[in-house]
Design a protein around this motif. Structure first.
Motif, PDB file in Angstrom:
ATOM      1  N   ALA A 170       0.834  -1.200   0.000  1.00 49.80           N
ATOM      2  CA  ALA A 170       0.000   0.000   0.000  1.00 49.80           C
ATOM      3  C   ALA A 170       0.874   1.258   0.000  1.00 49.80           C
ATOM      4  N   LEU A 171       0.460   2.249  -0.777  1.00 46.39           N
ATOM      5  CA  LEU A 171       1.195   3.514  -0.820  1.00 46.39           C
ATOM      6  C   LEU A 171       0.962   4.290   0.470  1.00 46.39           C
ATOM      7  N   PRO A 172       2.011   4.861   1.035  1.00 41.06           N
ATOM      8  CA  PRO A 172       1.845   5.612   2.290  1.00 41.06           C
ATOM      9  C   PRO A 172       1.139   6.937   2.039  1.00 41.06           C
ATOM     10  N   PRO A 173       0.489   7.494   3.059  1.00 44.57           N
ATOM     11  CA  PRO A 173      -0.134   8.817   2.921  1.00 44.57           C
ATOM     12  C   PRO A 173       0.921   9.883   2.649  1.00 44.57           C
ATOM     13  N   ALA A 174       0.495  10.973   2.078  1.00 42.29           N
ATOM     14  CA  ALA A 174       1.410  12.075   1.790  1.00 42.29           C
ATOM     15  C   ALA A 174       2.100  12.542   3.065  1.00 42.29           C
ATOM     16  N   GLY A 175       3.410  12.677   2.998  1.00 43.57           N
ATOM     17  CA  GLY A 175       4.175  13.158   4.142  1.00 43.57           C
ATOM     18  C   GLY A 175       4.647  12.067   5.078  1.00 43.57           C
ATOM     19  N   ALA A 176       4.135  10.843   4.901  1.00 40.68           N
ATOM     20  CA  ALA A 176       4.548   9.736   5.780  1.00 40.68           C
ATOM     21  C   ALA A 176       5.841   9.119   5.274  1.00 40.68           C
ATOM     22  N   ILE A 177       6.626   8.581   6.179  1.00 40.51           N
ATOM     23  CA  ILE A 177       7.867   7.894   5.822  1.00 40.51           C
ATOM     24  C   ILE A 177       7.610   6.392   5.900  1.00 40.51           C
ATOM     25  N   PRO A 178       7.598   5.671   4.769  1.00 37.94           N
ATOM     26  CA  PRO A 178       7.299   4.236   4.801  1.00 37.94           C
ATOM     27  C   PRO A 178       8.466   3.455   5.407  1.00 37.94           C
ATOM     28  N   LEU A 179       8.156   2.577   6.327  1.00 38.21           N
ATOM     29  CA  LEU A 179       9.168   1.741   6.972  1.00 38.21           C
ATOM     30  C   LEU A 179       9.007   0.276   6.597  1.00 38.21           C
ATOM     31  N   SER A 180       8.083  -0.028   5.690  1.00 40.69           N
ATOM     32  CA  SER A 180       7.788  -1.424   5.365  1.00 40.69           C
ATOM     33  C   SER A 180       8.711  -1.997   4.307  1.00 40.69           C
ATOM     34  N   GLY A 181       9.470  -1.156   3.614  1.00 36.92           N
ATOM     35  CA  GLY A 181      10.342  -1.654   2.556  1.00 36.92           C
ATOM     36  C   GLY A 181      11.788  -1.280   2.799  1.00 36.92           C
ATOM     37  N   GLY A 182      12.639  -1.724   1.895  1.00 34.01           N
ATOM     38  CA  GLY A 182      14.061  -1.479   2.045  1.00 34.01           C
ATOM     39  C   GLY A 182      14.601  -0.421   1.104  1.00 34.01           C
ATOM     40  N   TYR A 183      13.719   0.382   0.517  1.00 36.66           N
ATOM     41  CA  TYR A 183      14.166   1.398  -0.429  1.00 36.66           C
ATOM     42  C   TYR A 183      14.533   2.691   0.304  1.00 36.66           C
ATOM     43  N   LEU A 184      15.669   3.235  -0.077  1.00 37.66           N
ATOM     44  CA  LEU A 184      16.104   4.495   0.515  1.00 37.66           C
ATOM     45  C   LEU A 184      15.231   5.635   0.022  1.00 37.66           C
ATOM     46  N   ASP A 185      15.136   6.680   0.844  1.00 40.57           N
ATOM     47  CA  ASP A 185      14.486   7.894   0.400  1.00 40.57           C
ATOM     48  C   ASP A 185      15.263   8.450  -0.790  1.00 40.57           C
ATOM     49  N   ALA A 186      14.547   9.096  -1.709  1.00 39.89           N
ATOM     50  CA  ALA A 186      15.183   9.607  -2.927  1.00 39.89           C
ATOM     51  C   ALA A 186      16.374  10.514  -2.617  1.00 39.89           C
ATOM     52  N   ASP A 187      16.289  11.289  -1.543  1.00 36.80           N
ATOM     53  CA  ASP A 187      17.379  12.200  -1.194  1.00 36.80           C
ATOM     54  C   ASP A 187      18.620  11.462  -0.697  1.00 36.80           C
ATOM     55  N   LEU A 188      18.457  10.206  -0.301  1.00 33.30           N
ATOM     56  CA  LEU A 188      19.583   9.440   0.232  1.00 33.30           C
ATOM     57  C   LEU A 188      20.200   8.500  -0.793  1.00 33.30           C
ATOM     58  N   GLN A 189      19.574   8.352  -1.931  1.00 33.02           N
ATOM     59  CA  GLN A 189      20.080   7.421  -2.935  1.00 33.02           C
ATOM     60  C   GLN A 189      21.261   8.025  -3.693  1.00 33.02           C
ATOM     61  N   PRO A 190      22.333   7.246  -3.884  1.00 34.53           N
ATOM     62  CA  PRO A 190      23.473   7.738  -4.677  1.00 34.53           C
ATOM     63  C   PRO A 190      23.148   7.623  -6.164  1.00 34.53           C
TER      64      PRO A 190
END
Length: 276
Positions: A101-121
């Motif tokens: 399920a897609l998280p609500p706007a502004g929420a930080i999803p903790l269910s997956g292993g994907y980095l936030d876009a700002d943290l991805q190299p």
């Protein structure tokens, strides 16, 4: 006859009809429009396509042309036939829907292993992808068990004396869970899990037809005494454990519990499957 002018006449005529009609109302047929405007069927069809692209009208195969219905006004499709055709939902579906399920706007999803876009190299990843794309082997079908050199690397890094042939590279964590559970268990078998545990593991277990039994865990990880009792009570030979940074509670199996947990597992000769 100028087809361009004819098409414009058809478009303006239909625009006027659409403006004064309710959504879903039937519009004149191609034959009627052809006769009225002395235009070819091709010209009329082109005019209709123009209005379809603008979202003013919609065509229904074998039925004709209608005033477009706003997305919110369209009647809900009757999909009840799928219940009969496809049968009941498979076990584990609810867990997977919650996991994806897609998280609500502004929420930080903790269910997956994907980095936030700002943290991805992103730059480094793009460069690596470009280098890989130049290799002819990248465009060939690889071995189902994964590249031999990659499996050899994981075998060395594990430090557990594993050989290259002991490992299988899966396309993702969920795929690895599903593969391991289906290989080690059969439908109806009991799987012990820490409580709480990773939602994806529950989905994979139920999809494989396994019976899930929770074992209490706390800030130090799974409780060895409860684990041994669960093995004895259920006759299970399967245990899913996350010894490091468990999802969702983040606990790491404490040093003083590792030996008792290993002894509880060894006592019932449980096979160990490591998911790297």
């Amino acid at each position: 006859m100028n087809d361009g002018n004819a098409a414009d006449r058809v478009i303006q005529h239909l625009r006027g009809l659409v403006a004064g009609a309710a959504p879903g109302s039937r519009l004149p047929s191609v034959r009627e429009l052809t006769a009225r405007h002395q235009a070819s069927p091709v010209t009329v069809a082109e005019a209709i396509r123009h209005l379809v692209a603008q979202g003013l009208v919609e065509t229904r195969s074998g039925r004709g042309t209608f005033v477009a219905t706003a997305p919110g006004e369209r009647p809900a499709a009757d999909l009840s036939w799928q219940t009969v055709a496809l049968g009941p939902r498979r076990p584990g579906e609810e867990e997977m829907r919650a996991l994806l399920a897609l998280p609500p706007a502004g929420a930080i999803p903790l269910s997956g292993g994907y980095l936030d876009a700002d943290l991805q190299p992103a730059a480094a990843l793009a460069a690596a992808l470009t280098r890989a794309a130049r290799q002819p082997a990248s465009w060939q079908r690889g071995p189902a068990e994964g590249r031999e050199d990659l499996r050899a690397w994981f075998a060395r890094e594990s430090g557990a004396g594993l050989r290259t042939d002991d490992l299988v590279i899966c396309p993702g964590g969920q795929s690895a869970l599903s593969t391991a559970l289906r290989a080690l268990g059969a439908p109806g078998d009991t799987l012990l899990v820490e409580s709480p545990t990773y939602l994806g593991a529950l989905a994979a277990a139920r999809a494989a037809g396994l019976r899930v039994v929770p074992v209490p865990a706390d800030a130090d990880g799974v409780r060895p005494d409860h684990l041994a009792d669960a093995f004895a009570r259920t006759g299970s030979r399967l245990f899913y454990c996350q010894p490091l940074h468990a999802n969702p509670h983040g606990a790491t199996l404490a040093v003083h519990r590792r030996r008792p947990v290993a002894e509880a597992v060894r006592a019932v000769r449980v096979g160990v499957q490591r998911l790297a």
